[in-house]
Design an enzyme around this catalytic site. Sequence first.
Site, PDB file in Angstrom:
ATOM      1  N   SER A 140      18.957 -12.076   2.520  1.00  0.00           N
ATOM      2  CA  SER A 140      18.592 -11.660   3.872  1.00  0.00           C
ATOM      3  C   SER A 140      17.812 -12.805   4.514  1.00  0.00           C
ATOM      4  CB  SER A 140      17.733 -10.395   3.782  1.00  0.00           C
ATOM      5  OG  SER A 140      17.236 -10.041   5.050  1.00  0.00           O
ATOM      6  N   LYS A 166      23.000 -11.887   5.141  1.00  0.00           N
ATOM      7  CA  LYS A 166      22.521 -10.979   6.196  1.00  0.00           C
ATOM      8  C   LYS A 166      21.618 -11.773   7.116  1.00  0.00           C
ATOM      9  CE  LYS A 166      19.067  -7.287   6.015  1.00  0.00           C
ATOM     10  NZ  LYS A 166      18.723  -6.026   5.313  1.00  0.00           N
ATOM     11  N   LYS A 168      18.998 -11.590  10.438  1.00  0.00           N
ATOM     12  CA  LYS A 168      18.185 -10.725  11.295  1.00  0.00           C
ATOM     13  C   LYS A 168      18.478 -11.076  12.751  1.00  0.00           C
ATOM     14  CE  LYS A 168      15.714  -8.581   8.123  1.00  0.00           C
ATOM     15  NZ  LYS A 168      15.659  -7.124   7.991  1.00  0.00           N
ATOM     16  N   ASP A 193      21.256  -7.474  10.892  1.00  0.00           N
ATOM     17  CA  ASP A 193      20.262  -6.393  10.793  1.00  0.00           C
ATOM     18  C   ASP A 193      19.298  -6.503  11.965  1.00  0.00           C
ATOM     19  OD1 ASP A 193      18.425  -4.458  10.091  1.00  0.00           O
ATOM     20  OD2 ASP A 193      17.778  -5.404   8.215  1.00  0.00           O
ATOM     21  N   GLU A 218      23.423  -3.395  10.757  1.00  0.00           N
ATOM     22  CA  GLU A 218      22.395  -2.535  10.164  1.00  0.00           C
ATOM     23  C   GLU A 218      21.353  -2.134  11.210  1.00  0.00           C
ATOM     24  OE1 GLU A 218      20.700  -4.338   6.656  1.00  0.00           O
ATOM     25  OE2 GLU A 218      19.041  -2.910   6.550  1.00  0.00           O
ATOM     26  N   ASP A 243      19.312   2.074   7.924  1.00  0.00           N
ATOM     27  CA  ASP A 243      18.212   1.723   7.015  1.00  0.00           C
ATOM     28  C   ASP A 243      17.027   2.616   7.388  1.00  0.00           C
ATOM     29  OD1 ASP A 243      15.955   0.565   5.806  1.00  0.00           O
ATOM     30  OD2 ASP A 243      16.344  -1.481   6.461  1.00  0.00           O
ATOM     31  N   LYS A 267      16.847   2.149   0.282  1.00  0.00           N
ATOM     32  CA  LYS A 267      15.632   1.533  -0.265  1.00  0.00           C
ATOM     33  C   LYS A 267      14.889   2.648  -0.977  1.00  0.00           C
ATOM     34  CE  LYS A 267      15.035  -2.000   3.228  1.00  0.00           C
ATOM     35  NZ  LYS A 267      14.349  -2.407   4.447  1.00  0.00           N
ATOM     36  N   GLY A 295      16.000  -4.127   0.194  1.00  0.00           N
ATOM     37  CA  GLY A 295      14.811  -4.755  -0.384  1.00  0.00           C
ATOM     38  C   GLY A 295      13.675  -4.837   0.600  1.00  0.00           C
TER      39      GLY A 295
HETATM   40  O1  OSB Z   1      15.200  -4.305   7.156  1.00  0.00           O
HETATM   41  O2  OSB Z   1      16.061  -4.684   5.297  1.00  0.00           O
HETATM   42  C1  OSB Z   1      15.105  -4.805   6.051  1.00  0.00           C
HETATM   43  C2  OSB Z   1      12.406  -7.019   4.454  1.00  0.00           C
HETATM   44  C3  OSB Z   1      11.267  -6.393   4.906  1.00  0.00           C
HETATM   45  C4  OSB Z   1      11.383  -5.297   5.741  1.00  0.00           C
HETATM   46  C5  OSB Z   1      12.656  -4.826   6.128  1.00  0.00           C
HETATM   47  C6  OSB Z   1      13.798  -5.457   5.669  1.00  0.00           C
HETATM   48  C7  OSB Z   1      13.661  -6.593   4.853  1.00  0.00           C
HETATM   49  C8  OSB Z   1      14.796  -7.385   4.379  1.00  0.00           C
HETATM   50  C9  OSB Z   1      14.576  -8.245   3.151  1.00  0.00           C
HETATM   51  O3  OSB Z   1      15.848  -7.477   4.980  1.00  0.00           O
HETATM   52  C10 OSB Z   1      15.330  -7.811   1.975  1.00  0.00           C
HETATM   53  C11 OSB Z   1      14.861  -8.500   0.711  1.00  0.00           C
HETATM   54  O4  OSB Z   1      15.393  -9.555   0.388  1.00  0.00           O
HETATM   55  O5  OSB Z   1      13.954  -7.976   0.022  1.00  0.00           O
HETATM   56 MG    MG Z   2      17.093  -3.370   7.275  1.00  0.00          MG
END
Ligand code: OSB
Ligand code: MG
Length: 377
Positions: A140, A166, A168, A193, A218, A243, A267, A295
Amino acid sequence: MKIERIDLYHISMRLVSPFVTSFGPQQQRDCLLTAVHAEGLTGWGECVATNDPGYSYETTGTAWHILGDFLIPALLGRDIAGPEALAPALSFVRGHPLAKAALDQSLWDLAAQADGVSMSARLVEPYAEGAKSRVPVGVSIGIQSSIGRTVEVIREYYEQGYRRIKLKIKPGHDVALGRAARAAFPDLPIMLDANSAFRLEDAPLFQAMDDLNLLMLEQPLGYEDIYDHSLLRPLIKTPLCLDESIHSDDHARYALAIGACDIINVKPSRVAGWTEARRIHDRCRAAGMPLWVGGMLETGIGRAAQLALASLPGFTLPGDISATERYYERDITGPFTLNTEDSTISVPSGVGLGVEIDHDYLNAVTLRRETFTASAA
Ligand code: OSB
Ligand code: MG
């Protein structure tokens, strides 16, 4: 298992690079750890709440309060039959899934240790097909200074062996980013995401991504929304993943009932733990909805338990579970590494979480620690 003592830790670890999302940047990763002592064993759990209430209303401060003043006192001296018996014992506290999930993880670690098996083996008991020994993973990537820089970062991870990326996104950093990433990597599974940064009125922006062959989009809309996502879904071609909106198996049921998504990011922390995560797994698998494990920049303690969950048969899409070096220079457990030949990480096979805790380093990163015992409760 009779719960004799619980240690609560607040730790702080520096990420190798700042992680920027639509709700803000994060460089220092604080979290809480729970060590639950019962019948000569110690089960470890991680509370992934951060210092700021960005992803969730919970923070390290609220989680310390809820754990220390309510959840932990309710368990001390109690005989809890197993992890499945935890939620009823804690249901007097509304909400606060991240705080509850730490104790849930500790109890799954304890239950696996008591049976002399790995957490993966303990979780997978009900399924005839058994557990995967390695699970597909991706990386990510937070918001970067420019689109060009993002493409460079994708290339770095691609060269390291990651085969699912992924990105952001946030308003103003969306379609053009997706388009540039797709142009640079025509065949790579790429997903976006938004962490709830858009509104239903932004549907045309997502329609403009229809030709990008994205793996999924996402959580584009509200962090508690299910309904507007059900309206957006038929307007776009990209598979929609939830999510933030899914806090429980009931929420998964609502989402399935109204067709709010194609995929769920599970999660375990967001749904109060592994017991509830497995319920969502069972429901979605029966309904044919693909799942993956999300995560929260976990330490090795949380990562081991993410991998155990991802080993269940219904988690078919790559998880947000990357190698330790993607997050931390040094971790409080031994490192997790990427199997570069197939973009997977191996599920720990040792008893319990199957990780060795580096107590010297844990002490070095601990800001606060408190021990709760039955007599002091
Ligand atoms: O939205 O998935 C998310 C990390 C912190 C808060 C929200 C998210 C995330 C990640 C990181 O996308 C995922 C990871 O590598 O732990
Ligand atoms: Mg997310």
